[in-house]
Design a protein around this motif. Sequence first.
Motif, PDB file in Angstrom:
ATOM      1  N   ASP A 164       0.655  -1.047  -0.096  1.00 37.01           N
ATOM      2  CA  ASP A 164       0.196  -0.035  -0.142  1.00 37.01           C
ATOM      3  C   ASP A 164       1.124   1.263  -0.019  1.00 37.01           C
ATOM      4  OD1 ASP A 164      -1.272   2.282   2.373  1.00 37.01           O
ATOM      5  OD2 ASP A 164      -3.006   1.306   0.575  1.00 37.01           O
ATOM      6  N   SER A 165       0.607   2.349  -0.949  1.00 40.30           N
ATOM      7  CA  SER A 165       1.345   3.351  -0.897  1.00 40.30           C
ATOM      8  C   SER A 165       1.665   4.292  -0.128  1.00 40.30           C
ATOM      9  CB  SER A 165       1.681   3.843  -2.626  1.00 40.30           C
ATOM     10  OG  SER A 165      -0.033   3.966  -2.938  1.00 40.30           O
ATOM     11  N   SER A 166       0.234   4.479   0.566  1.00 40.87           N
ATOM     12  CA  SER A 166       0.392   5.632   1.682  1.00 40.87           C
ATOM     13  C   SER A 166       1.102   5.049   3.001  1.00 40.87           C
ATOM     14  CB  SER A 166      -1.622   5.759   1.392  1.00 40.87           C
ATOM     15  OG  SER A 166      -1.983   4.645   1.823  1.00 40.87           O
ATOM     16  N   ARG A 169       5.051   5.086   2.449  1.00 41.99           N
ATOM     17  CA  ARG A 169       5.434   7.009   2.665  1.00 41.99           C
ATOM     18  C   ARG A 169       4.837   7.256   4.098  1.00 41.99           C
ATOM     19  NH1 ARG A 169       2.034   7.736  -1.498  1.00 41.99           N
ATOM     20  NH2 ARG A 169       0.275   8.435  -1.231  1.00 41.99           N
ATOM     21  N   GLU A 170       4.047   7.288   4.835  1.00 43.41           N
ATOM     22  CA  GLU A 170       4.071   6.763   5.899  1.00 43.41           C
ATOM     23  C   GLU A 170       5.017   6.244   6.665  1.00 43.41           C
ATOM     24  OE1 GLU A 170       1.194   5.790  10.355  1.00 43.41           O
ATOM     25  OE2 GLU A 170      -0.132   6.695   8.166  1.00 43.41           O
TER      26      GLU A 170
END
Length: 210
Positions: A164-166, A169-170
């Motif tokens: 999951d890209s988000s 990033r987090e």
Amino acid sequence: MFDSFPRGASERLDRPTYHADLSRVYTGGIGFLNKLERGQHFRERGFPSWEAFADGDWERALSLADERREDYAREIRRASDRGVTHRRLRVVEFPVTPYVQWELFVLRVRVDVGDAIKVIDARDISSIERNRLVPEVVILGDVVMYEVVYDEDGNAAGANRYTDSSLIRETNAGFDALYERGEGFHDFFAREIVPLAPPRRVGASTGCHG
């Protein structure tokens, strides 16, 4: 920080599948690799330096660690040739465990040949870890990340794979914030590790990573 991580969807990979997947993604143009190490007791079966350490032969353990110097240098050169930046942050609890004491000697060899490694005192992140420890994670750019999994004896047992890209990033943002707060490796090593006496014999039955 890392608040969404426990709720992230992942796929469990056994150890061979994890290593194969990491190698495949790594060679695909990821840009950077971030590694956050949190555990304090692991086993490194098959790694000669750890085997010597576990058998209580401290001097041989350090000598064998140093013999990996050129291997680590080649690894760093290959990463540079691929345009991949490596960063590692090692969380250390006090008193320092025998395993971490040994591992930091191994990491010193890596730092000597150009690996970008920092150390952070676990007490300095206690506010972040009120509900859970920071994750043991390897992040490959913005493509994939792996939560490294160990069995109850500290043996590597594969990884949970996240895409999951988000969430990636987090987690990278959390890593960046902690890495910024981390201490330079050599300063920490000279102050906290050099004065320590050689650790007691660990033995194959008492538990001790990679």
